[in-house]
Design an enzyme around this catalytic site. Sequence first.
Site, PDB file in Angstrom:
ATOM      1  N   LYS A  76     -13.412  28.015 -45.538  1.00 49.62           N
ATOM      2  CA  LYS A  76     -12.334  27.774 -46.499  1.00 49.62           C
ATOM      3  C   LYS A  76     -11.377  28.957 -46.443  1.00 49.62           C
ATOM      4  O   LYS A  76     -11.814  30.113 -46.362  1.00 49.62           O
ATOM      5  CB  LYS A  76     -12.934  27.615 -47.903  1.00 49.62           C
ATOM      6  CG  LYS A  76     -11.920  27.251 -48.981  1.00 49.62           C
ATOM      7  CD  LYS A  76     -12.624  27.022 -50.314  1.00 49.62           C
ATOM      8  CE  LYS A  76     -11.635  26.663 -51.420  1.00 49.62           C
ATOM      9  NZ  LYS A  76     -12.317  26.407 -52.710  1.00 49.62           N
ATOM     10  N   SER A 151     -11.218  22.223 -55.105  1.00 52.14           N
ATOM     11  CA  SER A 151     -10.173  22.769 -54.262  1.00 52.14           C
ATOM     12  C   SER A 151     -10.575  22.876 -52.792  1.00 52.14           C
ATOM     13  O   SER A 151      -9.751  23.196 -51.943  1.00 52.14           O
ATOM     14  CB  SER A 151      -9.801  24.163 -54.777  1.00 52.14           C
ATOM     15  OG  SER A 151     -10.915  25.047 -54.709  1.00 52.14           O
ATOM     16  N   SER A 175     -15.505  22.820 -57.305  1.00 47.13           N
ATOM     17  CA  SER A 175     -14.729  22.717 -56.064  1.00 47.13           C
ATOM     18  C   SER A 175     -15.555  22.554 -54.795  1.00 47.13           C
ATOM     19  O   SER A 175     -14.990  22.377 -53.719  1.00 47.13           O
ATOM     20  CB  SER A 175     -13.812  23.935 -55.920  1.00 47.13           C
ATOM     21  OG  SER A 175     -12.791  23.903 -56.883  1.00 47.13           O
TER      22      SER A 175
END
Length: 483
Positions: A76, A151, A175
């Site tokens: 990420k 997210s 997330s």
Amino acid sequence: MHHMTLAEIARGLADKKFSSEELTKTLLARIAEHDPKVNSFISLTEELALSQAKAADARRANGEQGALLGAPIAHKDLFCTQGIRTSCGSKMLDNFKAPYDATVVSKLAAAGAVTLGKTNMDEFAMGSANESSYYGAVKNPWNLDHVPGGSSGGSAAAVAARFLPAATATDTGGSIRQPAAFTNLTGLKPTYGRVSRWGMIAYASSLDQGGPLARTAEDCAILLQGMAGFDKQDSTSIDEPVPDYSASLNTSIKGLRIGVPKEYFSAGLDPRIAELVHNSVKTLEGLGAVIKEISLPNNQHAIPAYYVIAPAEASSNLSRFDGVRFGYRCENPKDLTDLYKRSRGEGFGAEVQRRIMVGAYALSAGYYDAYYLKAQKIRRLIKNDFMAAFEEVDVILGPTTPNPAWKIGAKTGDPIAEYLEDLYTITANLAGLPGLSMPAGFVDGLPVGVQLLAPYFQEGRLLNVAHQYQLNTDWHTRTPTGF
């Protein structure tokens, strides 16, 4: 090769059925072909990936073994990667190349994992849809008109589209777990302090935690093994021994006490999801688990408490991005005030600006006691509810999300509606507990997840329950059409 799980890849590499270099080239070609329609990556690191793959093959040739040795993953894009753009999905950090690797990145690299790239995400991890990224919305591989969750939507979409077997992600209010639910993956948020946050760009420091996203509980166990552990560079890291997560996967769950909170089945829950949750309860009951209804009375206060605490911490953490110390700098400012105002106004997107303002308001004189202090008191009550529940049960089960993935753009004008989608996930962050989402079926062709919660440092228990469930269901084996 792209349909193989992390565990299958480990076995294939060990048996010399293919090399890491061959696998890496195959997956990079697949990403180049299919990712333009998904938008799961911000940066690809082909050169690094191929050099790491060759090094992993050389290590295996010298007799070294390891489940992650030569395995392709992605990070990420809020984990710092030395010399590689680390953007946090924001214009503010569009040209930032980190001078060091995050602990998670360095640990996985040392284990031999191959980094294919950096995945797309909601800007500064603020969002539940992966629509707020400066680099554009991520599409859900199960239906490209729908969101993948946020997210960590880029990591989830990349794994769901079979671009790679697993990816790192972070979870501040759901997330990891919500994107896992929306894309038919298994995602684990570890206990707060289990995985180092050093080099992980912060959103809300008391809530953020890194973890794995993969297709199976078995794969999550492998990736978590490489991520977890004490780090003296992170003051919130907890010095607790890391067990062998794969060793407990096949333990029987007969007699395991599973609590189902009555508060989770309220008017806001899609009845079709409720039915799938009940089906998963029956499956686990059939495996010998003992089901008990429990109560978490303060669950109803979680969203307002979270959306005071998280923005308050964000307003502090993001104050450093001002065009002087860090981040984007506007052109031709009239004076220092104009420099600050325009750099932040142009560098941050609308959702980040909204949360900064909410947080600054909650911390301001006259409102601190009314909002922030009260939210922290509610946080304590929520934690107490869990502690009482875990006196009676070993695991708590419920829906991961109240609804399946919505259409891209459907909630952009109504932030409250998007915030309400975090109803079932944020309590684990407020209490610091480990939580896992696993595939449990489909509604209108869109995946649905079931969430498991456990006491502190009982990630192995969550992975055990999920693995036993996955041995007796096939939801996690389904593949989106076209991928």
